[in-house]
Every structure is written in structure tokens, then in C-alpha cells.
Design a protein around this motif. Structure first.
Motif, PDB file in Angstrom:
ATOM      1  N   TYR A 145       0.842  -1.189   0.000  1.00  0.00           N
ATOM      2  CA  TYR A 145       0.000   0.000   0.000  1.00  0.00           C
ATOM      3  C   TYR A 145       0.885   1.249   0.000  1.00  0.00           C
ATOM      4  N   ASP A 198     -10.981 -10.729   9.578  1.00  0.00           N
ATOM      5  CA  ASP A 198     -11.887 -10.352   8.491  1.00  0.00           C
ATOM      6  C   ASP A 198     -11.613  -8.894   8.123  1.00  0.00           C
ATOM      7  N   ALA A 199     -11.200  -8.658   6.875  1.00  0.00           N
ATOM      8  CA  ALA A 199     -10.858  -7.313   6.427  1.00  0.00           C
ATOM      9  C   ALA A 199     -12.026  -6.338   6.529  1.00  0.00           C
ATOM     10  N   GLN A 254      -5.832   0.409   5.510  1.00  0.00           N
ATOM     11  CA  GLN A 254      -4.934  -0.333   4.621  1.00  0.00           C
ATOM     12  C   GLN A 254      -3.918  -1.133   5.424  1.00  0.00           C
ATOM     13  N   ALA A 305      -5.775  -4.067   6.715  1.00  0.00           N
ATOM     14  CA  ALA A 305      -6.004  -5.028   5.638  1.00  0.00           C
ATOM     15  C   ALA A 305      -4.733  -5.808   5.327  1.00  0.00           C
ATOM     16  N   ALA A 306      -3.585  -5.145   5.403  1.00  0.00           N
ATOM     17  CA  ALA A 306      -2.310  -5.838   5.169  1.00  0.00           C
ATOM     18  C   ALA A 306      -2.118  -6.943   6.204  1.00  0.00           C
ATOM     19  N   VAL A 364      -4.469  -8.651   7.758  1.00  0.00           N
ATOM     20  CA  VAL A 364      -5.398  -9.731   7.428  1.00  0.00           C
ATOM     21  C   VAL A 364      -4.916 -10.491   6.195  1.00  0.00           C
ATOM     22  N   GLU A 365      -4.520  -9.748   5.169  1.00  0.00           N
ATOM     23  CA  GLU A 365      -4.110 -10.370   3.910  1.00  0.00           C
ATOM     24  C   GLU A 365      -2.856 -11.219   4.063  1.00  0.00           C
ATOM     25  N   LEU A 366      -1.890 -10.715   4.830  1.00  0.00           N
ATOM     26  CA  LEU A 366      -0.603 -11.393   4.923  1.00  0.00           C
ATOM     27  C   LEU A 366      -0.490 -12.313   6.123  1.00  0.00           C
TER      28      LEU A 366
END
Length: 76
Positions: free
Chosen positions: A11, A34-35, A47, A50-51, A53-55
Motif C-alpha cells: 500500500y 476479516d478485512a 490499509q 487489511a495488510a 489480514v491479507e498477509l
């Protein structure tokens, strides 16, 4: 001289990525999986959340990735 902006785990940051890091730490403290929960935060913090959660990374691993991503030398 032109400098590229920094990024935080994919990001783009407007500054030193502190707000993204804050969002990442918030997600870590609250064990966010959960994002959708990230949406309650302001944009940069969201963001960072979210990083997380994503990673699925802990702060130490994320810090290493961020340093490599932004070519920042480790101070050792």
C-alpha cells in the motif's frame, strides 16, 4: 532528484507509513481475521489493517518486509 514514495506491504504511503503501521498494530491487537472490520478505520489505518489480514504476519515479519520493500538498512 526524484524519490519514490514509500509503501507498506503493498500500500502506498503519503509519509513514513506510520498510520499504516498503526492500523497493522490495531489489527494485531484485536486479532482481526476479516478485512471488513478494517473499514471502520481511516483510510491509511484501514490499509495497514487489511495488510495484517491479507498477509497474516506478525509485526516483526511485517517490519522486515517493509524495510526490504523500502530499501531501509537494518541498524545492527
Amino acid at each position: 532528484m526524484h524519490y519514490e514514495p514509500r509503501t507498506f506491504l503493498g500500500y502506498a504511503c503519503e509519509d513514513d507509513c506510520q498510520r499504516h503501521k498503526d492500523g497493522f498494530r490495531w489489527a494485531e491487537r484485536h486479532a482481526v481475521t476479516d478485512a471488513a472490520r478494517c473499514r471502520e478505520l481511516p483510510r491509511a489505518e484501514s490499509q495497514g489493517c487489511a495488510a495484517f489480514v491479507e498477509l497474516g504476519r506478525d509485526a516483526a515479519a511485517a517490519g522486515e518486509t517493509w524495510a526490504v520493500e523500502n530499501e531501509i538498512a537494518h541498524q545492527s
